[in-house]
Structure formats: structure tokens, C-alpha cells
Design an enzyme around this catalytic site. Structure first.
Site, short mmCIF file in Angstrom:
data_model
loop_
_atom_site.label_atom_id
_atom_site.label_comp_id
_atom_site.label_asym_id
_atom_site.label_seq_id
_atom_site.Cartn_x
_atom_site.Cartn_y
_atom_site.Cartn_z
N GLN A 1 -108.77 14.86 -9.17
CA GLN A 1 -108.06 16.14 -9.01
C GLN A 1 -107.78 16.43 -7.53
OE1 GLN A 1 -106.85 18.01 -11.47
NE2 GLN A 1 -106.14 19.67 -10.18
N ASP B 1 -102.29 9.35 -13.22
CA ASP B 1 -101.48 10.17 -12.30
C ASP B 1 -100.28 9.39 -11.76
OD1 ASP B 1 -102.15 12.85 -11.85
OD2 ASP B 1 -103.94 12.31 -10.71
N LYS C 1 -107.27 20.90 -18.68
CA LYS C 1 -107.03 19.50 -19.09
C LYS C 1 -108.12 19.04 -20.07
CE LYS C 1 -104.75 18.46 -14.69
NZ LYS C 1 -104.88 17.84 -13.36
#
Ligand code: GUN
Length: 283
Positions: A98, A121, A54
Site C-alpha cells: 500500500q 498493482d 480492499k
């Protein structure tokens, strides 16, 4: 013959190019560039790899990537303080924690602490609730990538029997909502489903993300199905999905490869979400 392979890598590259062009239209200095903060708790090797992928993607398109490494033993209150600090940091437009997190941390508390305007997210209850009512401004990255891929290849969704083998907050639940929003008939199967084949063999679109290589075999699908393989497994040093790719290939209408299918689309969606939250915050 029309390609059966849904090439996520190629589409993700195109999305990155489009984002680079879009970012050129915003006046930018170092202090005004879009910024994504990623919190990585502990030493999970797979998470480290994903965070690195990422970070590189952010750098390619011009998003400033800040990675915050925290120890496995961190207390929830300290993690929440870190999130609040990032909520208040004007150089940060997206925040990603994460997953997975250590089991002593309550995931829902973490999701709720992220400023919904920076929630790339889309796990904050406010953003997740918006999905439920069909407001899809922010969409979780993996489901968003899957829908983008299907739409790019003009695979119809409305009226189709969609079977999702995964009921997680990351993938199965939001994907089911996105499919319902597009008028698919949706079944969600999972670890407690008694007869998986009963569901998989009726699917027009089958999405699988369980983490079990060879879970889906030729006998379990109908002719002409579209398969989206979200699985990532390491077998004998190779990355494979959850589907017996070679076994099903001549029976499917289309299928995503692993690697090179859903993975790059997830990353591309994260970049799109970060640019989205950036624009919302600066305008
Ligand atoms: N771990 C695996 N996939 C994801 C994701 O999409 N978001 C976050 N935050 N963690 C993940």
C-alpha cells in the site's frame, strides 16, 4: 434521459458477482483459494481505511486476504525480505504494497522486488513495460477501473482529446498509455503546467486526480465533456472529488460521482487482477 452519472458502485458490484461465479468454476479448498497479501507500512489513516475496504471486498468474493502491518521505521532491506517471503509463499497469488511508503524507502526497489507474476498493482518494470508496448494482461487498478467504466458506458475513446491532470505512476502515466493504446490524443497536465485551463477546456474526456477540491470549475470545461474525478478529499466531514460537481453537472455529457465512481472501480480492478494472477499461477 440517459443517465449522466457513471455509477462505479453499481458496475463494481456486477464485477464482484461475475468474479464469484468465475471462482465457482475452480475446485477450491482453504489451501487452494486465491490469496492476496497486502503490506501496510506505518499508521497513515487513509491507507488503513483503503486496506480495510480492499480486505472486505476480498472476503465478499472469496479471496483470502492477508494483511501485514509493519512499523513506519522499518528498514528497506527488511521490507524487501518480507516481499521475498511472500514471493515464495504458494498460498499467496497477489502482493500489494500500500502506498504511500515512508520517504526513506525507495519505491522503485520495492516495485522491482515483487514477483511480476504476483504484481496485482502492475508497478513492476516488466509489467509496466508491457503496458507501453500495448500488452495489457495486467493493468494498474485505478486506470483499469476508469477504462472499464468508460467502456461499460460505451464512451468512445479512439480519436478523442483526453486530458489527464495527474502524472503519477499510480494513475496518470499508466492511464496515458492505456488511452494511447486506444488511439486517443492524450495530454498530461500536472502541478508545473502553466495554464491548466488551456488544456481542460479542450478535453473530450477529462480525468482529474490531484487532491484539490473545486479544482475544476464550470469555466474550465467545454460543453459535453466526460469527466472522471479521481480526487478524494474530506471537506467539512464529507468526501468530495476535485471537480465542482454541482457547478459542472448541466454542462457535462457524463461524470463520475465521489464517492461511488472511481473508488469502487479501483477495488473491483484489484479483485480482477488478483483472480488473473491466481489463474496464471495455478494453471
Ligand atoms: N494507494 C492509493 N492507491 C493505491 C493503489 O492503487 N495501489 C497501492 N499499492 N497503493 C495505493
Amino acid at each position: 434521459m440517459e443517465s449522466k452519472i457513471l455509477d462505479g458502485r453499481k458496475l463494481a458490484d456486477r464485477i464482484e458477482k461475475d468474479l464469484i461465479e468465475e471462482l465457482k468454476t475452480f475446485p477450491q479448498t482453504d489451501s487452494t483459494a486465491p490469496g492476496l497479501a497486502t503490506i501496510l507500512v506505518g499508521e497513515n489513516p487513509a491507507s488503513k481505511i483503503y486496506v480495510n475496504i480492499k480486505r472486505k471486498a476480498c472476503e465478499r468474493v472469496g479471496i483470502h486476504s492477508k494483511i501485514i502491518n509493519l512499523p513506519e521505521t522499518i528498514q528497506e532491506t527488511d521490507l524487501l525480505s518480507k516481499i521475498r517471503e511472500l514471493n515464495n509463499d504458494s498460498s499467496i497469488h497477489g502482493i500489494l504494497v500500500q502506498l504511500p511508503l515512508p520517504s526513506h524507502i525507495n519505491l522503485n526497489n520495492i516495485f522491482s522486488a515483487i514477483d511480476p507474476r504476483k504484481d496485482v498493482d502492475c508497478f513492476h518494470p516488466q509489467n509496466f513495460g508491457n503496458l507501453l508496448i500495448g500488452k495489457e494482461d495486467l493493468v494498474p487498478c485505478t486506470p483499469k477501473g476508469i477504462i472499464t467504466l468508460l467502456e461499460h458506458y460505451q464512451i468512445p475513446i479512439s480519436g478523442q482529446d483526453v486530458v489527464i491532470v495527474n502524472h503519477s505512476t499510480l494513475v496518470g502515466k499508466p492511464l496515458a498509455l492505456l488511452m494511447l493504446n486506444r488511439d486517443a490524443t492524450v495530454s498530461v497536465a500536472h502541478i508545473k503546467t502553466r495554464d491548466l485551463k488551456k488544456f481542460t477546456e479542450m478535453a473530450d474526456i477529462l480525468i482529474v486526480g490531484v487532491g484539490k477540491p473545486q479544482l475544476i470549475t464550470r469555466e474550465m470545461i467545454k460543453e459535453g465533456v466526460v469527466i472522471i474525478d479521481v480526487g478524494i478529499n474530506r471537506v467539512a466531514g464529507k468526501i468530495v472529488g476535485d471537480v465542482d460537481f454541482n457547478g459542472v453537472l448541466d454542462k457535462v455529457k457524463a461524470i463520475t460521482p465521489v464517492p461511488g465512481g472511481v473508488g469502487p472501480m479501483t477495488v473491483a480492478s484489484l479483485l480482477q487482477n488478483t483472480i488473473y494472477t491466481y489463474k496464471q499461477l495455478i494453471m
